[in-house]
Design a protein around this motif. Structure first.
Motif, mmCIF file in Angstrom:
data_model
loop_
_atom_site.group_PDB
_atom_site.id
_atom_site.type_symbol
_atom_site.label_atom_id
_atom_site.label_comp_id
_atom_site.label_asym_id
_atom_site.label_seq_id
_atom_site.Cartn_x
_atom_site.Cartn_y
_atom_site.Cartn_z
ATOM 1 N N ASP A 1 0.831 -1.207 0.000
ATOM 2 C CA ASP A 1 0.000 0.000 0.000
ATOM 3 C C ASP A 1 0.865 1.257 0.000
ATOM 4 O O ASP A 1 1.906 1.305 0.658
ATOM 5 C CB ASP A 1 -0.889 0.031 1.248
ATOM 6 C CG ASP A 1 -1.890 -1.110 1.275
ATOM 7 O OD1 ASP A 1 -2.246 -1.607 0.190
ATOM 8 O OD2 ASP A 1 -2.314 -1.500 2.387
ATOM 9 N N TYR A 2 0.406 2.266 -0.733
ATOM 10 C CA TYR A 2 1.022 3.589 -0.627
ATOM 11 C C TYR A 2 -0.069 4.643 -0.510
ATOM 12 O O TYR A 2 -1.221 4.399 -0.863
ATOM 13 C CB TYR A 2 1.952 3.877 -1.808
ATOM 14 C CG TYR A 2 1.272 4.224 -3.121
ATOM 15 C CD1 TYR A 2 1.005 5.556 -3.458
ATOM 16 C CD2 TYR A 2 0.910 3.239 -4.038
ATOM 17 C CE1 TYR A 2 0.389 5.876 -4.659
ATOM 18 C CE2 TYR A 2 0.308 3.552 -5.237
ATOM 19 C CZ TYR A 2 0.040 4.884 -5.543
ATOM 20 O OH TYR A 2 -0.570 5.213 -6.729
ATOM 21 N N ASP A 3 0.290 5.797 0.035
ATOM 22 C CA ASP A 3 -0.673 6.876 0.281
ATOM 23 C C ASP A 3 -0.403 8.032 -0.667
ATOM 24 O O ASP A 3 0.751 8.348 -0.967
ATOM 25 C CB ASP A 3 -0.576 7.383 1.721
ATOM 26 C CG ASP A 3 -0.921 6.299 2.728
ATOM 27 O OD1 ASP A 3 -1.781 5.459 2.418
ATOM 28 O OD2 ASP A 3 -0.323 6.297 3.825
ATOM 29 N N ALA A 4 -1.490 8.666 -1.093
ATOM 30 C CA ALA A 4 -1.379 9.840 -1.961
ATOM 31 C C ALA A 4 -2.441 10.844 -1.566
ATOM 32 O O ALA A 4 -3.596 10.745 -1.989
ATOM 33 C CB ALA A 4 -1.545 9.456 -3.426
ATOM 34 N N GLY A 5 -2.064 11.793 -0.720
ATOM 35 C CA GLY A 5 -2.996 12.843 -0.339
ATOM 36 C C GLY A 5 -4.266 12.316 0.291
ATOM 37 O O GLY A 5 -5.360 12.802 0.003
ATOM 38 N N GLY A 6 -4.157 11.328 1.167
ATOM 39 C CA GLY A 6 -5.327 10.768 1.818
ATOM 40 C C GLY A 6 -5.995 9.659 1.034
ATOM 41 O O GLY A 6 -6.914 9.007 1.528
ATOM 42 N N SER A 7 -5.567 9.427 -0.166
ATOM 43 C CA SER A 7 -6.093 8.339 -0.982
ATOM 44 C C SER A 7 -5.092 7.191 -0.979
ATOM 45 O O SER A 7 -3.884 7.410 -0.988
ATOM 46 C CB SER A 7 -6.326 8.829 -2.414
ATOM 47 O OG SER A 7 -6.834 7.793 -3.216
ATOM 48 N N HIS A 8 -5.593 5.962 -0.938
ATOM 49 C CA HIS A 8 -4.726 4.793 -0.880
ATOM 50 C C HIS A 8 -4.762 4.034 -2.201
ATOM 51 O O HIS A 8 -5.793 3.959 -2.867
ATOM 52 C CB HIS A 8 -5.160 3.860 0.252
ATOM 53 C CG HIS A 8 -5.153 4.504 1.596
ATOM 54 N ND1 HIS A 8 -4.001 4.704 2.320
ATOM 55 C CD2 HIS A 8 -6.155 5.024 2.346
ATOM 56 C CE1 HIS A 8 -4.293 5.303 3.457
ATOM 57 N NE2 HIS A 8 -5.602 5.507 3.501
ATOM 58 N N ALA A 9 -3.638 3.462 -2.566
ATOM 59 C CA ALA A 9 -3.553 2.627 -3.763
ATOM 60 C C ALA A 9 -2.442 1.617 -3.538
ATOM 61 O O ALA A 9 -1.805 1.598 -2.476
ATOM 62 C CB ALA A 9 -3.284 3.476 -5.003
ATOM 63 N N HIS B 1 6.967 2.750 0.167
ATOM 64 C CA HIS B 1 7.352 3.784 1.135
ATOM 65 C C HIS B 1 7.928 5.003 0.424
ATOM 66 O O HIS B 1 7.618 6.153 0.781
ATOM 67 C CB HIS B 1 8.382 3.224 2.121
ATOM 68 C CG HIS B 1 7.793 2.279 3.125
ATOM 69 N ND1 HIS B 1 8.547 1.598 4.043
ATOM 70 C CD2 HIS B 1 6.510 1.888 3.344
ATOM 71 C CE1 HIS B 1 7.767 0.843 4.794
ATOM 72 N NE2 HIS B 1 6.533 0.997 4.376
ATOM 73 N N TYR B 2 8.765 4.758 -0.571
ATOM 74 C CA TYR B 2 9.385 5.858 -1.291
ATOM 75 C C TYR B 2 8.328 6.673 -2.045
ATOM 76 O O TYR B 2 8.351 7.902 -2.062
ATOM 77 C CB TYR B 2 10.430 5.319 -2.272
ATOM 78 C CG TYR B 2 11.564 6.294 -2.521
ATOM 79 C CD1 TYR B 2 11.395 7.393 -3.363
ATOM 80 C CD2 TYR B 2 12.800 6.133 -1.895
ATOM 81 C CE1 TYR B 2 12.424 8.280 -3.589
ATOM 82 C CE2 TYR B 2 13.830 7.034 -2.112
ATOM 83 C CZ TYR B 2 13.635 8.102 -2.965
ATOM 84 O OH TYR B 2 14.651 8.994 -3.177
ATOM 85 N N LEU B 3 7.385 5.966 -2.667
ATOM 86 C CA LEU B 3 6.316 6.626 -3.407
ATOM 87 C C LEU B 3 5.466 7.476 -2.473
ATOM 88 O O LEU B 3 5.118 8.630 -2.794
ATOM 89 C CB LEU B 3 5.467 5.564 -4.102
ATOM 90 C CG LEU B 3 4.439 5.997 -5.136
ATOM 91 C CD1 LEU B 3 5.056 6.888 -6.202
ATOM 92 C CD2 LEU B 3 3.794 4.769 -5.778
ATOM 93 N N THR B 4 5.141 6.943 -1.305
ATOM 94 C CA THR B 4 4.365 7.710 -0.322
ATOM 95 C C THR B 4 5.113 8.978 0.088
ATOM 96 O O THR B 4 4.540 10.068 0.161
ATOM 97 C CB THR B 4 4.090 6.843 0.924
ATOM 98 O OG1 THR B 4 3.256 5.742 0.550
ATOM 99 C CG2 THR B 4 3.388 7.655 2.009
#
Length: 344
Positions: free
Chosen positions: A299-307, A331-334
């Motif tokens: 899992d990674y996070d993007a502005g409160g959205s998960h993908a 982790h790096y992407l988040t």
């Protein structure tokens, strides 16, 4: 019931089979691993593992290979997910730094992950239905052409050239820009798309208003695309190189990669552990027509959205390395997305 030594024998069989592609026998285990017991004792352990359907013999009088159930026990209880080396982490950082927009970042992400793992790499776009429209730009390019730019507060950018019904005057182009900005800025993507749909449905078309309707339709389509589930992939050619690792045809995997819908559903239904990592192995994927494959995702996070970001490959894969790579890239992407949000 499998003893603790039996589990360690299973670990050895998985590791050796992944390394060598060859079925693993008791003598090979005694030679390669420090169990301190005879080959006959190891054969007894292997017989118990076979009774539990954790390993199987692909051919008469051959060594043993893990079953899908064996891989599941290995991943859940035996896999040692160690951090990547500093060189591997530096390689990820160097490849993902100085990216442009989100599209560029996700393309680089899957390329980096397929380089690390040698598998097909997959990354889902975050859902932007709850994102807010932060900026709308309408730029006249000359003649009847304009470019529409829509930006959300999560960093998603859409840019589209649109052909109007007629060439707009400078005043009309300015009014279009102001009208779109007034209608959409500050609204969520979902609410903005709904507002445009209501206008197009309620208003009676007027010839002199056709340029405005063209712009509304174009922006509405872009906002609808923001809301759709999408993914980016890299490394599909690895499936052909690894075809011998699949018991049957790789066609269902190629079809799933091309259509994406199946993979999106599968990745969405995978259950993550407390590390944010999820695996789906072999026959666990049978409802999706992918019983020949395994998927490892994080899992990674993007502005409160998960993908999710992950890899797809044969069940005979290096699960600890792939899990570590997926975790590090997620982790790096988040972190990059959080930094991007903070800087805006």
């Amino acid at each position: 019931m499998v003893s603790e030594r039996g589990l360690q024998v299973l670990r050895a069989i998985v590791q050796d089979y992944v390394d060598t592609r060859e079925p693993v026998g008791s003598k090979a285990i005694v030679d390669r691993h420090q169990f301190g017991v005879s080959a006959a004792t190891i054969r007894n352990d292997m017989a118990l593992l076979e009774d539990e359907e954790l390993i199987t013999a692909p051919h008469t009088s051959s060594g043993r290979v893990p079953t899908d159930k064996g891989y599941r026990v290995f991943v859940d209880h035996l896999a040692d997910v160690r951090p990547l080396t500093s060189a591997q982490r530096s390689a990820i950082g160097a490849f993902l730094e100085d990216t442009g927009d989100l599209d560029d970042l996700l393309v680089r992400t899957v390329r980096s992950l397929t380089r690390l793992t040698g598998q097909v790499a997959i990354v889902q776009y975050p859902s932007f239905a709850r994102a807010n429209v932060s900026h709308v730009e309408v730029v006249h390019l000359g003649g009847p052409r304009i470019v529409i730019i829509v930006v959300t507060d999560t960093g998603r950018v859409s840019q589209r050239v649109v052909l109007l019904s007629s060439e707009p005057s400078a005043d009309e182009a300015a009014q279009l820009k102001l009208a779109m900005a007034s209608l959409l800025t500050g609204k969520s993507v979902r609410d903005g798309a709904a507002a445009i749909a209501r206008i197009l449905e309620d208003e009676t078309p007027v010839p002199r208003e056709e340029n405005r309707r063209v712009v509304l339709r174009a922006i509405g389509e872009e906002l609808d695309e923001f809301r759709q589930d999408r993914m980016v992939m890299a490394g599909s050619a690895t499936l052909a190189r690894r075809e011998s690792d699949f018991r049957g045809s790789i066609y269902p995997l190629l079809e799933a990669i091309e259509e994406q819908v199946t993979l999106l559903r599968l990745m969405g239904e995978m259950v993550a552990d407390d590390r944010g990592l999820a695996t789906s192995i072999g026959r666990e994927n049978e409802p999706f027509g992918l019983s020949e494959a395994s998927i490892v995702a994080g899992d990674y996070d993007a502005g409160g959205s998960h993908a999710r970001v992950g890899v797809l490959g044969p069940t005979r894969m290096d699960y600890p390395t792939n899990l570590a790579a997926v975790r590090a890239v997620a982790h790096y992407l988040t972190r990059l997305l959080e930094e991007d949000e903070t800087s805006r």
